[in-house]
Design a protein around this motif. Sequence first.
Motif, PDB file in Angstrom:
ATOM      1  N   ASP A  78       0.969  -1.071   0.071  1.00  8.16           N
ATOM      2  CA  ASP A  78      -0.123  -0.208  -0.009  1.00  8.16           C
ATOM      3  C   ASP A  78       0.932   1.251  -0.016  1.00  8.16           C
ATOM      4  OD1 ASP A  78      -2.473  -1.513  -0.081  1.00  8.16           O
ATOM      5  OD2 ASP A  78      -2.298  -1.425   2.228  1.00  8.16           O
ATOM      6  N   TYR A  79       2.100   1.121   0.505  1.00  3.44           N
ATOM      7  CA  TYR A  79       2.897   2.365   0.633  1.00  3.44           C
ATOM      8  C   TYR A  79       3.556   2.628  -0.796  1.00  3.44           C
ATOM      9  CZ  TYR A  79       2.620   2.836   5.845  1.00  3.44           C
ATOM     10  OH  TYR A  79       2.206   2.917   7.112  1.00  3.44           O
ATOM     11  N   GLY A  80       3.544   1.620  -1.344  1.00  2.61           N
ATOM     12  CA  GLY A  80       3.997   1.761  -3.027  1.00  2.61           C
ATOM     13  C   GLY A  80       5.610   2.013  -2.783  1.00  2.61           C
ATOM     14  N   ALA A  81       6.134   2.829  -3.794  1.00  2.00           N
ATOM     15  CA  ALA A  81       7.576   2.919  -4.079  1.00  2.00           C
ATOM     16  C   ALA A  81       8.340   3.506  -3.056  1.00  2.00           C
ATOM     17  CB  ALA A  81       7.817   3.504  -5.384  1.00  2.00           C
ATOM     18  N   SER A  82       7.564   4.389  -1.876  1.00  5.86           N
ATOM     19  CA  SER A  82       8.359   4.934  -0.959  1.00  5.86           C
ATOM     20  C   SER A  82       8.779   4.162   0.011  1.00  5.86           C
ATOM     21  CB  SER A  82       7.379   6.235  -0.590  1.00  5.86           C
ATOM     22  OG  SER A  82       6.103   5.515  -0.146  1.00  5.86           O
ATOM     23  N   GLY A  83       7.971   2.998   0.159  1.00  7.15           N
ATOM     24  CA  GLY A  83       8.068   1.799   1.112  1.00  7.15           C
ATOM     25  C   GLY A  83       7.635   2.374   2.493  1.00  7.15           C
ATOM     26  N   MET A  84       7.803   1.320   3.552  1.00  3.04           N
ATOM     27  CA  MET A  84       7.428   1.500   4.835  1.00  3.04           C
ATOM     28  C   MET A  84       8.168   2.813   5.553  1.00  3.04           C
ATOM     29  SD  MET A  84       5.216  -0.904   5.752  1.00  3.04           S
ATOM     30  CE  MET A  84       5.223  -1.034   7.643  1.00  3.04           C
ATOM     31  N   PRO A  85       7.373   3.538   6.122  1.00  2.00           N
ATOM     32  CA  PRO A  85       8.028   4.858   6.763  1.00  2.00           C
ATOM     33  C   PRO A  85       9.082   4.173   7.866  1.00  2.00           C
ATOM     34  CG  PRO A  85       5.973   4.627   7.642  1.00  2.00           C
ATOM     35  CD  PRO A  85       6.063   3.712   6.316  1.00  2.00           C
ATOM     36  N   GLU A  86      10.288   5.041   7.783  1.00  2.00           N
ATOM     37  CA  GLU A  86      11.310   4.865   8.960  1.00  2.00           C
ATOM     38  C   GLU A  86      10.786   5.619  10.182  1.00  2.00           C
ATOM     39  OE1 GLU A  86      14.738   6.161   7.932  1.00  2.00           O
ATOM     40  OE2 GLU A  86      15.002   4.727   6.111  1.00  2.00           O
ATOM     41  N   ASN A  87       9.982   6.640  10.178  1.00  2.00           N
ATOM     42  CA  ASN A  87       9.518   7.392  11.376  1.00  2.00           C
ATOM     43  C   ASN A  87       8.124   6.898  11.754  1.00  2.00           C
ATOM     44  OD1 ASN A  87       8.497   9.180  13.301  1.00  2.00           O
ATOM     45  ND2 ASN A  87       9.658  10.816  12.191  1.00  2.00           N
ATOM     46  N   ASP A  88       8.148   6.393  13.234  1.00  2.00           N
ATOM     47  CA  ASP A  88       7.028   5.397  13.622  1.00  2.00           C
ATOM     48  C   ASP A  88       5.728   6.357  13.659  1.00  2.00           C
ATOM     49  OD1 ASP A  88       5.660   3.255  15.174  1.00  2.00           O
ATOM     50  OD2 ASP A  88       5.253   4.924  16.692  1.00  2.00           O
ATOM     51  N   ARG A  89       5.668   7.448  13.834  1.00  2.00           N
ATOM     52  CA  ARG A  89       4.634   8.494  13.483  1.00  2.00           C
ATOM     53  C   ARG A  89       3.816   8.598  12.445  1.00  2.00           C
ATOM     54  NH1 ARG A  89       5.683  14.764  14.901  1.00  2.00           N
ATOM     55  NH2 ARG A  89       7.222  15.292  13.039  1.00  2.00           N
ATOM     56  N   GLU A  90       4.897   8.420  11.095  1.00  2.18           N
ATOM     57  CA  GLU A  90       4.541   8.363   9.811  1.00  2.18           C
ATOM     58  C   GLU A  90       3.733   7.112   9.423  1.00  2.18           C
ATOM     59  OE1 GLU A  90       7.613   9.794   7.614  1.00  2.18           O
ATOM     60  OE2 GLU A  90       8.023  11.469   8.872  1.00  2.18           O
ATOM     61  N   ARG A  91       3.663   5.923  10.291  1.00  3.14           N
ATOM     62  CA  ARG A  91       2.782   4.920   9.702  1.00  3.14           C
ATOM     63  C   ARG A  91       1.386   5.297   9.582  1.00  3.14           C
ATOM     64  NH1 ARG A  91       3.353   1.519  14.947  1.00  3.14           N
ATOM     65  NH2 ARG A  91       2.078   0.094  13.974  1.00  3.14           N
ATOM     66  N   LYS A  92       0.709   4.452   8.819  1.00  9.23           N
ATOM     67  CA  LYS A  92      -0.438   5.043   8.342  1.00  9.23           C
ATOM     68  C   LYS A  92      -1.537   3.764   8.237  1.00  9.23           C
ATOM     69  CE  LYS A  92       1.197   8.209   4.479  1.00  9.23           C
ATOM     70  NZ  LYS A  92       0.960   8.283   3.103  1.00  9.23           N
ATOM     71  N   PHE A  93      -2.863   4.069   8.805  1.00 12.36           N
ATOM     72  CA  PHE A  93      -3.801   3.203   8.976  1.00 12.36           C
ATOM     73  C   PHE A  93      -5.084   3.516   8.125  1.00 12.36           C
ATOM     74  CE2 PHE A  93      -1.050   3.055  12.306  1.00 12.36           C
ATOM     75  CZ  PHE A  93      -0.791   1.789  12.871  1.00 12.36           C
ATOM     76  N   TYR A  94      -5.818   2.463   7.769  1.00 14.06           N
ATOM     77  CA  TYR A  94      -7.077   2.774   6.857  1.00 14.06           C
ATOM     78  C   TYR A  94      -8.398   2.383   7.806  1.00 14.06           C
ATOM     79  CZ  TYR A  94     -10.121   2.461   2.948  1.00 14.06           C
ATOM     80  OH  TYR A  94     -11.283   2.527   2.124  1.00 14.06           O
ATOM     81  N   GLY A  95      -9.305   3.287   7.802  1.00 18.36           N
ATOM     82  CA  GLY A  95     -10.413   3.044   8.574  1.00 18.36           C
ATOM     83  C   GLY A  95     -11.454   4.201   8.777  1.00 18.36           C
ATOM     84  N   PHE A  96     -11.922   4.214  10.007  1.00 18.28           N
ATOM     85  CA  PHE A  96     -12.828   5.350  10.518  1.00 18.28           C
ATOM     86  C   PHE A  96     -12.987   5.220  11.844  1.00 18.28           C
ATOM     87  CE2 PHE A  96     -15.575   1.664   9.901  1.00 18.28           C
ATOM     88  CZ  PHE A  96     -16.443   1.804  10.779  1.00 18.28           C
ATOM     89  N   TRP A  97     -13.499   6.280  12.346  1.00 18.10           N
ATOM     90  CA  TRP A  97     -14.000   6.415  13.853  1.00 18.10           C
ATOM     91  C   TRP A  97     -15.396   6.980  13.810  1.00 18.10           C
ATOM     92  CZ3 TRP A  97     -14.364  11.583  16.181  1.00 18.10           C
ATOM     93  CH2 TRP A  97     -13.801  12.536  15.431  1.00 18.10           C
ATOM     94  N   THR A  98     -16.263   6.783  14.878  1.00 18.34           N
ATOM     95  CA  THR A  98     -17.596   7.119  14.789  1.00 18.34           C
ATOM     96  C   THR A  98     -18.270   7.274  16.391  1.00 18.34           C
ATOM     97  OG1 THR A  98     -19.867   6.930  13.892  1.00 18.34           O
ATOM     98  CG2 THR A  98     -18.513   4.850  14.511  1.00 18.34           C
ATOM     99  N   PHE A  99     -19.189   7.908  16.400  1.00 24.24           N
ATOM    100  CA  PHE A  99     -20.039   7.743  17.830  1.00 24.24           C
ATOM    101  C   PHE A  99     -21.665   6.848  17.229  1.00 24.24           C
ATOM    102  CE2 PHE A  99     -17.648  11.975  17.945  1.00 24.24           C
ATOM    103  CZ  PHE A  99     -16.918  11.577  19.114  1.00 24.24           C
TER     104      PHE A  99
END
Length: 452
Positions: free
Chosen positions: A136-157
Amino acid sequence: MLQGSILQHLETTHRGSKRPLNFGVYYKNTLVALCHALEDFILESTGKPLTITAFQQGKWYLQEAERYGDIAKKASQIVILAAPSANFAEHPTSQLANVALVALDSGDPVAQEWHLIILSETYTAMVLCQELSPADYGASGMPENDRERKFYGFWTFEPELVRETVNLAIAHIGSYNRELQAKLTKQVQEITANFGNKERDNIGIVVSRVVDYLQRFHNDLHQIGDDTLNTLPIQQQALHNNLVSNEIQAFLRMAQLIDQADATNPMAAAEVASLSEAMGQLLDLPAWQIKRLRLAGLLHRLASFQGVEEFIDPVKSRIQQEAVEQQDMMSKASVLRVMPQLQAIANIITHQTEYWDGSGKPDGLAYDGIPLESRILGLIVQFQHRVAPNKSAENALFDGLKYCQEEAGKIFDPKLVEALELLAIGMDRGMILHVNQPKIAAGMWLLHSYGE
């Protein structure tokens, strides 16, 4: 999405439904802010929720274990799902009577998910996400910086969606622990049976807390230099946009809750937004001003942060109420001012209850002294609230228009009422306005190109 994950099961169920899920991409620091805000509310709420949370790995849970020890004092039950690691089960929080651990197999798709699901008799909330794969990250590869990790989803009440997800999570837990599954199923039944019987918690506080946490992370982002993080400016901008987008989402979700709780007018915000947009186009306003009108329409029911019931514009008796009561409800938009990007929107909403003749509130502005967007929004809100309950009636459009015409020169700008007449005639002759709920997970676009 990973086959067999909780997120995938939920997405499959809602695919093609009338209420599709609004998925987005979230950076890790955004999710931390969201989860901390929701967790804090457990400590502040009157309910004793069932809380199910997935941490991916035990090491992430252990970083939050002390915090969850405090949360356990208020929650009726906490379930921690994670692939186990050293001290996963030995931590003091793990030993508490109302804390249950589910040691996920390393190949379990839920071990790639980040969840926080909260179900109580007085409120519901959840964050449901799955980490992006290397592909999913494509050519850029997995981020080295932990806080730049990405997640797919949503939030709701949304209560129904949270209950549905709780049941999916419990079914997954059952594949590891049947006894725990039975216990949780019974707890959900008891909570569901009592839902609505007690005074609801003030969800507005949660939204305020979400925005506060996001802004703190936002401020931290701008205080940390590139030398510390080795972060490129474009990556910082992406993090910034993700945080700001979720601040907007928080307000949109609050507005959506208000509409959903109003059985007589559940599409009010979307309809006001569409009508305001159409009016802006009819008046040949610039694109940035039309976009601003649309966002003001979506958020127009937000007053001050009170309980959901107090947020709801009391439409059941609106026509019988004195206009001053409606003004008092609608003139407080200060909550939006916590976001610099929403200052203009807050101003529009605040002054929608000014009257053309100067007798309105909050500031007694008159004539062209009232911001144009506020004049448009105030007119459209009154028109929509009179038309919406009687949509099926033959003359609903013109009954609503008649009221506005009677108040032209007193409450409403006469020239805008003339434009509204043209809009009503067009709608009566078949002009279609596309009324859609906003894609909440893509809130950032609403802020672009505003102008001054």
